[in-house]
Design a protein around this motif. Structure first.
Motif, PDB file in Angstrom:
ATOM      1  N   UNK A 136       9.692 -30.246  -0.254  1.00  0.00           N
ATOM      2  CA  UNK A 136       9.069 -30.087  -1.568  1.00  0.00           C
ATOM      3  C   UNK A 136       8.440 -28.679  -1.562  1.00  0.00           C
ATOM      4  N   UNK A 137       8.568 -27.662  -2.119  1.00  0.00           N
ATOM      5  CA  UNK A 137       8.584 -26.912  -2.169  1.00  0.00           C
ATOM      6  C   UNK A 137       6.575 -27.021  -3.064  1.00  0.00           C
ATOM      7  N   UNK A 138       6.205 -25.938  -2.192  1.00  0.00           N
ATOM      8  CA  UNK A 138       4.494 -25.832  -2.820  1.00  0.00           C
ATOM      9  C   UNK A 138       4.679 -25.583  -4.319  1.00  0.00           C
ATOM     10  N   UNK A 139       3.718 -25.655  -5.499  1.00  0.00           N
ATOM     11  CA  UNK A 139       2.248 -26.606  -4.671  1.00  0.00           C
ATOM     12  C   UNK A 139       2.562 -28.700  -5.445  1.00  0.00           C
ATOM     13  N   UNK A 140       3.926 -28.429  -4.485  1.00  0.00           N
ATOM     14  CA  UNK A 140       4.041 -30.082  -4.899  1.00  0.00           C
ATOM     15  C   UNK A 140       3.186 -30.746  -4.126  1.00  0.00           C
ATOM     16  N   UNK A 141       2.504 -32.483  -4.838  1.00  0.00           N
ATOM     17  CA  UNK A 141       2.267 -33.470  -4.149  1.00  0.00           C
ATOM     18  C   UNK A 141       2.338 -33.310  -2.876  1.00  0.00           C
ATOM     19  N   UNK A 142       1.303 -33.944  -1.646  1.00  0.00           N
ATOM     20  CA  UNK A 142       1.473 -33.908  -0.948  1.00  0.00           C
ATOM     21  C   UNK A 142       2.311 -35.328  -0.095  1.00  0.00           C
ATOM     22  N   UNK A 143       3.658 -34.211   0.743  1.00  0.00           N
ATOM     23  CA  UNK A 143       5.094 -35.564   0.678  1.00  0.00           C
ATOM     24  C   UNK A 143       5.094 -36.525   1.025  1.00  0.00           C
ATOM     25  N   UNK A 144       3.357 -37.029   1.165  1.00  0.00           N
ATOM     26  CA  UNK A 144       3.697 -38.686   2.168  1.00  0.00           C
ATOM     27  C   UNK A 144       3.371 -39.469   0.953  1.00  0.00           C
ATOM     28  N   UNK A 145       3.295 -38.862  -0.324  1.00  0.00           N
ATOM     29  CA  UNK A 145       4.140 -39.141  -1.129  1.00  0.00           C
ATOM     30  C   UNK A 145       4.678 -39.483  -1.634  1.00  0.00           C
ATOM     31  N   UNK A 146       5.284 -40.932  -1.768  1.00  0.00           N
ATOM     32  CA  UNK A 146       6.798 -41.399  -2.171  1.00  0.00           C
ATOM     33  C   UNK A 146       6.519 -39.863  -3.718  1.00  0.00           C
ATOM     34  N   UNK A 147       8.536 -40.069  -3.425  1.00  0.00           N
ATOM     35  CA  UNK A 147       8.687 -39.576  -4.668  1.00  0.00           C
ATOM     36  C   UNK A 147       9.874 -40.539  -5.698  1.00  0.00           C
ATOM     37  N   UNK A 148       9.978 -41.345  -4.633  1.00  0.00           N
ATOM     38  CA  UNK A 148      10.896 -42.868  -5.256  1.00  0.00           C
ATOM     39  C   UNK A 148       9.550 -43.959  -4.618  1.00  0.00           C
ATOM     40  N   UNK A 149      10.058 -45.430  -5.348  1.00  0.00           N
ATOM     41  CA  UNK A 149       9.232 -47.129  -4.692  1.00  0.00           C
ATOM     42  C   UNK A 149      10.477 -48.031  -5.348  1.00  0.00           C
ATOM     43  N   UNK A 150      10.591 -48.908  -4.657  1.00  0.00           N
ATOM     44  CA  UNK A 150      11.429 -50.089  -4.891  1.00  0.00           C
ATOM     45  C   UNK A 150      10.684 -50.998  -3.894  1.00  0.00           C
ATOM     46  N   UNK A 151      10.551 -52.192  -4.227  1.00  0.00           N
ATOM     47  CA  UNK A 151      10.558 -53.400  -3.406  1.00  0.00           C
ATOM     48  C   UNK A 151      11.163 -54.731  -3.844  1.00  0.00           C
ATOM     49  N   UNK A 152      11.094 -55.428  -3.047  1.00  0.00           N
ATOM     50  CA  UNK A 152      11.731 -56.462  -2.505  1.00  0.00           C
ATOM     51  C   UNK A 152      11.872 -57.834  -1.616  1.00  0.00           C
ATOM     52  N   UNK A 153      11.734 -58.929  -2.358  1.00  0.00           N
ATOM     53  CA  UNK A 153      11.303 -60.825  -1.785  1.00  0.00           C
ATOM     54  C   UNK A 153      12.151 -61.225  -2.248  1.00  0.00           C
ATOM     55  N   UNK A 154      11.593 -62.403  -1.425  1.00  0.00           N
ATOM     56  CA  UNK A 154      12.705 -63.462  -2.145  1.00  0.00           C
ATOM     57  C   UNK A 154      11.720 -64.615  -2.258  1.00  0.00           C
ATOM     58  N   UNK A 155      12.478 -65.525  -3.430  1.00  0.00           N
ATOM     59  CA  UNK A 155      12.021 -66.305  -4.117  1.00  0.00           C
ATOM     60  C   UNK A 155      13.019 -67.209  -4.349  1.00  0.00           C
ATOM     61  N   UNK A 156      12.923 -68.673  -5.022  1.00  0.00           N
ATOM     62  CA  UNK A 156      14.400 -69.829  -5.344  1.00  0.00           C
ATOM     63  C   UNK A 156      14.454 -69.861  -6.072  1.00  0.00           C
ATOM     64  N   UNK A 157      15.144 -69.981  -6.795  1.00  0.00           N
ATOM     65  CA  UNK A 157      15.650 -69.873  -8.619  1.00  0.00           C
ATOM     66  C   UNK A 157      15.959 -71.057  -8.717  1.00  0.00           C
TER      67      UNK A 157
END
Length: 445
Positions: free
Chosen positions: A82-103
């Motif tokens: 990402x070109x300067x002066x973008x946010x710190x490259x260690x901050x994700x540009x996208x997020x996602x999470x997954x886990x398991x539960x019963x239905x």
């Protein structure tokens, strides 16, 4: 919960994808726990994606602890160029999470499922294929793990159909006029007692499990719900909630059968309002008595509740049903079938019979023709041995909407969303697939 406006048209090949669990720094004596920098940066990106203020360090640590309990897998997408002066490259540009539960798929069947949540994409990185890669990678992991269904709750309704998700349950928001009390027709059963929210640490999860086992469409709860019930997680912040109140219903033998958490909306509300945070009842009597208790608060004129079932009995509990007003109906649970055979074998059915289904799936997971035969309530589901015509043809997203019986086959046929080979085949599909009552899920995630 998921949010993004991404409409990918190109591959996100220049971006770095990391999969990890929420992590903590080594504890130093009696110091408060602290998450590692990667976890802190991931939560910062999530809050930005949902247009919220960043969490404080203690708030992140509290939430990250619940993520560890739930076994959540986190995905971060990083733009190292990402070109300067973008946010710190260690901050994700996208997020996602997954886990398991019963239905709860009906008749008390609890099917382990793949839950997807906290999906965000930074506006500067839309249309680069980020969402598509995160989603298909996640669905691949679920399929490889043998999980037949994926689920999510969507902040925007037009995004996830193209990934094969269909809305499967809805909730009503209601307001109830309790001025002068809430006269219920049925006589009282047991008693409702006020309790300290902290006392619900063990009771709230146990009562929810009883609710979960008896309600088709219910999805297992994450650890955050226990923190909310006990006042350790506020509605709008990951910190203690001193405004929370709680009550428990005890049957005639003194056994807890339901609980309630709620808060006063303040004297500046007009009419003066109480807001239900959570209402979990293992029996119909407990649900009635918790509502009777809500209506017994002096000076309160209205109760608001955002998780009523579409076929809730509440109006029928009261001598004047007009006291209950539905203010909004929203979809909650969206389902994505990954393994047609396993999913349909786990489903409840309205009657015995047979049906030949043609399922189309642009992503390929569920594409095919399937022979469904139900006897004694148990389904046998096999891939068709020939290319003959199907009784019913539908997209995999519609199969998700039909799966819990929250949508009728005939409604989708009349909408032109699915095709039956004949009136007889349509009638047979309605008899087999439609279910009595509405599915009921009360959890977001």
């Amino acid at each position: 919960m998921t949010t993004t406006n991404t409409n990918p048209t190109t591959e996100a090949t220049a971006l770095r994808h990391e999969i990890f669990s929420a992590g903590f720094l080594p504890a130093a004596g009696d110091a408060e726990p602290q998450v590692d920098q990667r976890t802190a940066d991931w939560f910062r990106a999530v809050r930005t994606g949902f247009h919220e203020q960043p969490y404080t360090a203690p708030e992140v640590a509290r939430l990250a602890g619940t993520y560890q309990v739930d076994g959540r897998v986190l995905v971060g997408v990083y733009d190292d160029e990402a070109p300067a002066p973008s946010l710190d490259a260690d901050i994700p540009v996208a997020t996602f999470a997954e886990f398991r539960k019963t239905l709860n798929t009906g008749a008390g069947n609890l099917l382990e499922s793949h839950l997807i949540t906290v999906v965000t994409v930074r506006p500067s990185h839309r249309r680069r294929g980020i969402l598509r890669r995160m989603m298909t990678d996640s669905l691949d992991r679920a399929r490889d793990a043998g999980l037949p269904i994926a689920a999510l709750t969507a902040s925007e309704a037009t995004i996830y159909g193209r990934f094969g998700f269909g809305p499967a349950t809805t909730l009503d928001s209601v307001r109830v006029d309790v001025k002068g009390g809430l006269p219920l027709v049925a006589p009282p059963e047991g008693q409702v007692v006020a309790v300290d929210p902290a006392s619900l640490q063990q009771l709230a999860p146990a009562l929810f499990e009883r609710f979960h086992a008896s309600h088709r469409g219910s999805i297992g709860r994450q650890e955050a719900y226990t923190l909310r019930a006990t006042g350790r997680l506020a509605e709008d912040a990951a910190k203690d909630d001193p405004t929370l109140r709680a009550a428990v219903h005890l049957d005639d033998e003194g056994t807890p059968q339901g609980f309630l958490t709620y808060s006063f909306a303040g004297w500046n509300t007009s009419p003066v309002t109480m807001k239900v945070r959570d209402l979990v009842a293992a029996t119909a009597a407990a649900r009635r008595e918790l509502w009777r208790y809500l209506g017994a608060h002096d000076l309160v004129e209205r109760v608001e509740y955002g998780a009523a079932a579409p076929d809730d009995a509440l109006p029928w509990m009261i001598d004047d049903p007009r006291r209950v007003t539905v203010t909004e109906t929203e979809d909650l649970l969206w389902l994505r079938i990954l393994d047609v055979s396993a999913a349909l074998r786990a489903r409840q059915y309205g009657a015995d019979g047979s049906l030949r289904l043609r399922v189309t799936d642009a992503l390929g997971y569920a594409d095919g023709t399937w022979e469904v035969s139900v006897a004694g309530g148990t389904a046998r589901v096999d891939a068709a041995a020939d290319a003959g015509p199907a009784d019913l043809e539908l997209d995999v997203a519609l199969l998700g909407s039909l799966y819990l019986g929250g949508t009728s086959v005939r409604a989708l046929a009349e909408a032109g969303r699915l095709r039956a080979s004949s009136d007889e085949a349509l009638a047979r599909a309605c008899t087999l697939l439609d279910l009595p009552g509405a599915p009921y899920a009360i959890n977001g995630f």
